[in-house]
Design an enzyme around this catalytic site. Sequence first.
Site, mmCIF file in Angstrom:
data_model
loop_
_atom_site.group_PDB
_atom_site.id
_atom_site.type_symbol
_atom_site.label_atom_id
_atom_site.label_comp_id
_atom_site.label_asym_id
_atom_site.label_seq_id
_atom_site.Cartn_x
_atom_site.Cartn_y
_atom_site.Cartn_z
ATOM 1 N N VAL A 21 1.053 -1.449 0.012
ATOM 2 C CA VAL A 21 0.220 -0.297 -0.040
ATOM 3 C C VAL A 21 0.961 1.223 -0.406
ATOM 4 C CG1 VAL A 21 0.264 0.385 2.664
ATOM 5 C CG2 VAL A 21 -2.211 0.733 0.908
ATOM 6 N N SER A 22 2.046 1.549 0.162
ATOM 7 C CA SER A 22 3.045 2.247 0.273
ATOM 8 C C SER A 22 3.797 2.376 -0.914
ATOM 9 C CB SER A 22 3.932 2.018 1.735
ATOM 10 O OG SER A 22 5.272 2.695 1.600
#
Length: 224
Positions: A13-14
Amino acid sequence: MGRTLVELFYDVVSPYSWLGFEVLCRYQHIWNIDLRFRPAFLGGIMQATGNKPPAMLPKRAEYMLKDIERMGKYYQVPVTVSADDFQRIFGKSSLGAMRFITAIDMTQPKYLEPLSREFWMRFWSQHEDISQLESIVAVAGQAGLSSEFTQKLLDMISSPEVKNRLKETTEEAIKYGAFGMPAVVAHFNGKPHLFFGSDRLELLANVIGEKWLGPVPSVPSSKM
């Protein structure tokens, strides 16, 4: 000299984790390092450390839109971002995806690199969901996993073994001092050295005695 163990704690998600991931994948063939991928859960790290997503601050979110675009071009990684992406982050959890990645790490780690990359590609380049079951199946297919093997992994993600492994890895990152991702830990001269972010890899090189050749280094012929 022996090889330096470099651990990369990341969550798909980063977007900054993707940048660091790709650069370290390139340098593992140049530096005298053993690169170990450590899939962890960013949400768990943020909660444990009291950290908050930087995009929650409007002016910082505005800056991140430009920053990620610039860094994507600089590192030659096809990450793109819009204000809608930040809302997707807040509204969706990467827990299922990270458990799936953890399951592959526990069974067939040779797929860990391509699978992780495909999750980033889907979320940060194609701007599609990674939280739903059908999305995970689609990513697995793109990474070259068979439907039978994918189903086996899906059956594993709700098991105590996978849940505990992801939790333990996340806690290990926190023990090293991580408060966000990517968290890079180099084990050099008998102690761990933590580097936060994708823009500290030059410092990593300096600490472990390697040469920084830029974000897209040319591989010397002796290393081919």
